[in-house]
Design a protein around this motif. Structure first.
Motif, short mmCIF file in Angstrom:
data_model
loop_
_atom_site.label_atom_id
_atom_site.label_comp_id
_atom_site.label_asym_id
_atom_site.label_seq_id
_atom_site.Cartn_x
_atom_site.Cartn_y
_atom_site.Cartn_z
N LEU A 71 -0.99 6.40 25.14
CA LEU A 71 -1.15 4.96 24.92
C LEU A 71 -2.17 4.70 23.81
N ARG A 72 -3.26 5.44 23.84
CA ARG A 72 -4.28 5.29 22.81
C ARG A 72 -3.73 5.65 21.43
N SER A 73 -2.97 6.74 21.35
CA SER A 73 -2.41 7.14 20.05
C SER A 73 -1.36 6.13 19.59
N PHE A 74 -0.61 5.54 20.52
CA PHE A 74 0.37 4.52 20.14
C PHE A 74 -0.33 3.29 19.58
N ILE A 75 -1.39 2.86 20.23
CA ILE A 75 -2.14 1.68 19.76
C ILE A 75 -2.75 1.96 18.39
N LEU A 76 -3.29 3.15 18.20
CA LEU A 76 -3.86 3.51 16.90
C LEU A 76 -2.78 3.56 15.82
N LEU A 77 -1.60 4.05 16.18
CA LEU A 77 -0.50 4.11 15.22
C LEU A 77 -0.07 2.70 14.81
N VAL A 78 0.09 1.82 15.79
CA VAL A 78 0.50 0.44 15.50
C VAL A 78 -0.56 -0.26 14.65
N LEU A 79 -1.82 -0.10 15.00
CA LEU A 79 -2.88 -0.72 14.20
C LEU A 79 -2.94 -0.12 12.80
N GLY A 80 -2.73 1.18 12.71
CA GLY A 80 -2.73 1.83 11.41
C GLY A 80 -1.61 1.36 10.51
N LEU A 81 -0.49 0.97 11.11
CA LEU A 81 0.63 0.48 10.32
C LEU A 81 0.52 -1.02 10.03
N LEU A 82 -0.02 -1.78 10.96
CA LEU A 82 -0.05 -3.23 10.79
C LEU A 82 -1.22 -3.72 9.94
N LEU A 83 -2.36 -3.07 10.02
CA LEU A 83 -3.52 -3.55 9.27
C LEU A 83 -3.31 -3.53 7.76
N ALA B 202 -2.29 -6.77 2.89
CA ALA B 202 -1.49 -7.07 1.70
C ALA B 202 -0.98 -8.50 1.72
N VAL B 203 -0.58 -8.99 2.88
CA VAL B 203 -0.11 -10.37 3.00
C VAL B 203 -1.24 -11.34 2.73
N ALA B 204 -2.42 -11.04 3.24
CA ALA B 204 -3.57 -11.91 3.00
C ALA B 204 -3.94 -11.93 1.52
N GLN B 205 -3.84 -10.80 0.85
CA GLN B 205 -4.15 -10.73 -0.58
C GLN B 205 -3.14 -11.54 -1.39
N SER B 206 -1.86 -11.42 -1.05
CA SER B 206 -0.84 -12.13 -1.82
C SER B 206 -0.94 -13.64 -1.60
N ALA B 207 -1.37 -14.07 -0.43
CA ALA B 207 -1.53 -15.50 -0.19
C ALA B 207 -2.70 -16.05 -0.99
N ALA B 208 -3.73 -15.24 -1.18
CA ALA B 208 -4.89 -15.69 -1.94
C ALA B 208 -4.58 -15.76 -3.44
N ASN B 209 -3.71 -14.88 -3.91
CA ASN B 209 -3.35 -14.85 -5.33
C ASN B 209 -1.97 -15.46 -5.51
N ALA B 210 -1.87 -16.76 -5.35
CA ALA B 210 -0.59 -17.44 -5.49
C ALA B 210 -0.12 -17.37 -6.95
N PRO B 211 1.19 -17.25 -7.16
CA PRO B 211 1.70 -17.15 -8.52
C PRO B 211 1.47 -18.44 -9.31
#
Length: 78
Positions: free
Chosen positions: A5-17, A22-31
């Motif tokens: 369970l711990r490794s699954f949570i770390l994997l999900v966090l490692g993929l989602l963060l 990247a989404v937060a960066q693209s929202a800040a730098n609007a075209p």
């Protein structure tokens, strides 16, 4: 069990963060292009051109479908 369970949570966090970052960066730098087109009123021209192209494709596909249906009926009747 706890270890998997711990490794699954770390994997999900490692993929989602990184994705979230990247989404937060693209929202800040609007075209700037979209802002410029919107301010000049040219965004409506872009939308109109896209709508015309999509409508043309739709009309072409409908006519192609009708021709194909007619040919299928013709072949079936022989």
């Amino acid at each position: 069990m706890k270890n998997s369970l711990r490794s699954f949570i770390l994997l999900v966090l490692g993929l989602l963060l990184p994705v979230w970052h990247a989404v937060a960066q693209s929202a800040a730098n609007a075209p700037e292009m979209a802002d410029t087109l919107r301010q000049d009123g040219k965004i409506y021209v872009v939308v109109a051109v896209i709508a015309v192209v999509l409508a043309g494709l739709l009309v072409y596909l409908i006519s192609l479908d009708r021709k194909l249906t007619r040919l299928e009926k013709e072949v079936h009747n022989r």
